[in-house]
Write a protein that holds these residues in place. Structure first.
Motif, PDB file in Angstrom:
ATOM      1  N   MET A  99     -15.330  14.031  -0.352  1.00 32.97           N
ATOM      2  CA  MET A  99     -15.063  13.104   0.751  1.00 32.97           C
ATOM      3  C   MET A  99     -15.587  11.694   0.456  1.00 32.97           C
ATOM      4  SD  MET A  99     -13.217  14.980   2.485  1.00 32.97           S
ATOM      5  CE  MET A  99     -12.835  13.885   3.819  1.00 32.97           C
ATOM      6  N   ILE A 100     -16.603  11.582  -0.395  1.00 26.41           N
ATOM      7  CA  ILE A 100     -17.108  10.256  -0.761  1.00 26.41           C
ATOM      8  C   ILE A 100     -16.011   9.462  -1.453  1.00 26.41           C
ATOM      9  CG2 ILE A 100     -18.690   9.040  -2.313  1.00 26.41           C
ATOM     10  CD1 ILE A 100     -20.765  11.264  -1.599  1.00 26.41           C
ATOM     11  N   ALA A 101     -15.409  10.050  -2.470  1.00 27.04           N
ATOM     12  CA  ALA A 101     -14.311   9.362  -3.159  1.00 27.04           C
ATOM     13  C   ALA A 101     -13.102   9.246  -2.236  1.00 27.04           C
ATOM     14  CB  ALA A 101     -13.936  10.111  -4.432  1.00 27.04           C
ATOM     15  N   GLY A 102     -12.849  10.281  -1.457  1.00 26.67           N
ATOM     16  CA  GLY A 102     -11.703  10.299  -0.562  1.00 26.67           C
ATOM     17  C   GLY A 102     -11.763   9.254   0.538  1.00 26.67           C
ATOM     18  N   ALA A 103     -12.952   8.758   0.817  1.00 25.22           N
ATOM     19  CA  ALA A 103     -13.088   7.729   1.853  1.00 25.22           C
ATOM     20  C   ALA A 103     -12.324   6.460   1.492  1.00 25.22           C
ATOM     21  CB  ALA A 103     -14.570   7.401   2.071  1.00 25.22           C
ATOM     22  N   ARG A 118       7.067  11.791  -5.409  1.00 22.85           N
ATOM     23  CA  ARG A 118       6.477  12.975  -6.039  1.00 22.85           C
ATOM     24  C   ARG A 118       5.183  12.669  -6.792  1.00 22.85           C
ATOM     25  NH1 ARG A 118       7.695  13.517 -11.644  1.00 22.85           N
ATOM     26  NH2 ARG A 118       9.139  11.930 -12.400  1.00 22.85           N
ATOM     27  N   PHE A 119       4.804  11.407  -6.848  1.00 21.58           N
ATOM     28  CA  PHE A 119       3.628  11.018  -7.623  1.00 21.58           C
ATOM     29  C   PHE A 119       2.358  11.067  -6.778  1.00 21.58           C
ATOM     30  CE2 PHE A 119       7.320   9.056  -9.582  1.00 21.58           C
ATOM     31  CZ  PHE A 119       7.211   9.585 -10.856  1.00 21.58           C
ATOM     32  N   SER A 120       1.220  11.044  -7.450  1.00 26.14           N
ATOM     33  CA  SER A 120      -0.053  11.161  -6.742  1.00 26.14           C
ATOM     34  C   SER A 120      -0.811   9.842  -6.737  1.00 26.14           C
ATOM     35  CB  SER A 120      -0.923  12.244  -7.396  1.00 26.14           C
ATOM     36  OG  SER A 120      -1.340  11.812  -8.673  1.00 26.14           O
ATOM     37  N   LEU A 121      -1.790   9.788  -5.866  1.00 28.72           N
ATOM     38  CA  LEU A 121      -2.752   8.684  -5.813  1.00 28.72           C
ATOM     39  C   LEU A 121      -4.117   9.337  -5.917  1.00 28.72           C
ATOM     40  CD1 LEU A 121      -3.577   5.750  -5.341  1.00 28.72           C
ATOM     41  CD2 LEU A 121      -3.452   6.193  -2.881  1.00 28.72           C
ATOM     42  N   GLU A 122      -4.844   8.983  -6.956  1.00 29.50           N
ATOM     43  CA  GLU A 122      -6.112   9.647  -7.223  1.00 29.50           C
ATOM     44  C   GLU A 122      -7.235   8.629  -7.336  1.00 29.50           C
ATOM     45  OE1 GLU A 122      -6.770  13.392  -9.852  1.00 29.50           O
ATOM     46  OE2 GLU A 122      -6.952  11.647 -11.167  1.00 29.50           O
ATOM     47  N   ILE A 123      -8.350   8.926  -6.672  1.00 29.25           N
ATOM     48  CA  ILE A 123      -9.559   8.107  -6.783  1.00 29.25           C
ATOM     49  C   ILE A 123     -10.447   8.780  -7.829  1.00 29.25           C
ATOM     50  CG2 ILE A 123     -11.537   7.112  -5.580  1.00 29.25           C
ATOM     51  CD1 ILE A 123      -8.907   6.171  -4.348  1.00 29.25           C
ATOM     52  N   ARG A 124     -10.867   8.006  -8.838  1.00 20.11           N
ATOM     53  CA  ARG A 124     -11.685   8.551  -9.926  1.00 20.11           C
ATOM     54  C   ARG A 124     -13.036   7.851  -9.949  1.00 20.11           C
ATOM     55  NH1 ARG A 124      -6.943   8.704 -14.570  1.00 20.11           N
ATOM     56  NH2 ARG A 124      -5.660  10.251 -13.505  1.00 20.11           N
ATOM     57  N   PRO A 131     -17.395   9.554 -15.935  1.00 19.22           N
ATOM     58  CA  PRO A 131     -16.982  10.276 -14.727  1.00 19.22           C
ATOM     59  C   PRO A 131     -18.189  10.865 -13.987  1.00 19.22           C
ATOM     60  CG  PRO A 131     -15.684  10.978 -16.621  1.00 19.22           C
ATOM     61  CD  PRO A 131     -16.784  10.115 -17.145  1.00 19.22           C
ATOM     62  N   VAL A 132     -18.180  10.726 -12.666  1.00 15.89           N
ATOM     63  CA  VAL A 132     -19.213  11.321 -11.806  1.00 15.89           C
ATOM     64  C   VAL A 132     -18.544  11.936 -10.590  1.00 15.89           C
ATOM     65  CG1 VAL A 132     -21.046   9.757 -12.555  1.00 15.89           C
ATOM     66  CG2 VAL A 132     -19.639   9.128 -10.600  1.00 15.89           C
ATOM     67  N   LEU A 133     -19.274  12.722  -9.862  1.00 16.94           N
ATOM     68  CA  LEU A 133     -18.765  13.399  -8.672  1.00 16.94           C
ATOM     69  C   LEU A 133     -17.484  14.144  -9.018  1.00 16.94           C
ATOM     70  CD1 LEU A 133     -19.476  10.611  -6.032  1.00 16.94           C
ATOM     71  CD2 LEU A 133     -20.956  12.489  -6.696  1.00 16.94           C
ATOM     72  N   GLN A 134     -16.446  14.006  -8.208  1.00 14.83           N
ATOM     73  CA  GLN A 134     -15.165  14.618  -8.546  1.00 14.83           C
ATOM     74  C   GLN A 134     -14.046  13.716  -8.068  1.00 14.83           C
ATOM     75  OE1 GLN A 134     -16.179  18.058  -5.806  1.00 14.83           O
ATOM     76  NE2 GLN A 134     -13.968  18.186  -5.794  1.00 14.83           N
ATOM     77  N   ASN A 135     -12.927  13.776  -8.777  1.00 14.25           N
ATOM     78  CA  ASN A 135     -11.769  12.969  -8.414  1.00 14.25           C
ATOM     79  C   ASN A 135     -11.216  13.444  -7.078  1.00 14.25           C
ATOM     80  OD1 ASN A 135     -12.115  11.782 -10.906  1.00 14.25           O
ATOM     81  ND2 ASN A 135     -10.375  12.802 -11.850  1.00 14.25           N
ATOM     82  N   ALA A 136     -10.610  12.522  -6.358  1.00 16.16           N
ATOM     83  CA  ALA A 136     -10.022  12.861  -5.065  1.00 16.16           C
ATOM     84  C   ALA A 136      -8.536  12.542  -5.075  1.00 16.16           C
ATOM     85  CB  ALA A 136     -10.710  12.065  -3.958  1.00 16.16           C
ATOM     86  N   ASP A 137      -7.705  13.552  -4.838  1.00 14.52           N
ATOM     87  CA  ASP A 137      -6.268  13.354  -4.665  1.00 14.52           C
ATOM     88  C   ASP A 137      -6.064  12.948  -3.211  1.00 14.52           C
ATOM     89  OD1 ASP A 137      -3.568  13.894  -3.829  1.00 14.52           O
ATOM     90  OD2 ASP A 137      -3.292  14.936  -5.725  1.00 14.52           O
TER      91      ASP A 137
END
Length: 148
Positions: A99-103, A118-124, A131-137
């Protein structure tokens, strides 16, 4: 007896044709581009719009949008986080870290999700480029269904 040989030869030939066709399809599937030129141009325009979006809606103080890039499987936003905050964030449960990245994801009602198709938007999230934490789709975080 000659009927059996013809039948076996026919079956071997058909099997060879099917095998070659399957191999060709597999090669195409592996080597096909993830997006065509028109789709990449559209994604680049959306990435430019996202740059404007984050100028108007900047992340939390100390966080920084390091890059917005078009790359498989869509648009990737690299979020640079300060190392001292990451140490604390990494102690949180997995859902909280997501949720931190997803914010940083645009709101569910944003027309961007429709435009993405059909494409994605990802926070890295990154810290010091690593890389830290986890990526957010963003579709998953905001509960936006992908088009069928």
């Amino acid at each position: 007896m000659s009927v059996q040989r013809t039948s076996r030869r026919t079956m071997v030939a058909v099997g060879a044709v099917v095998l070659v066709a399957a191999a060709a399809a597999a090669v195409y599937w592996v080597t096909r581009p993830w997006a065509n030129d028109e789709e990449i141009a559209k994604l680049q325009a959306l990435a430019d719009d996202l740059d404007d979006y984050y100028d108007a809606n900047p992340p939390v103080a100390g966080w920084r949008i390091a890059a917005i890039a078009v790359e498989p499987p869509g648009i990737a936003i690299t979020l640079e986080l300060p190392a001292e905050r990451v140490a604390v964030m990494e102690t949180l449960p997995a859902m909280n870290r997501l949720m931190i990245a997803g914010a940083l994801c645009p709101e569910k009602t944003d027309p961007l999700y429709t435009a993405l198709g059909r494409f994605s938007l990802e926070i890295r999230p990154r810290s010091g480029g690593e890389p830290v934490l986890q990526n957010a789709d963003c579709r998953n975080v905001r509960g936006v269904a992908a088009p069928e």
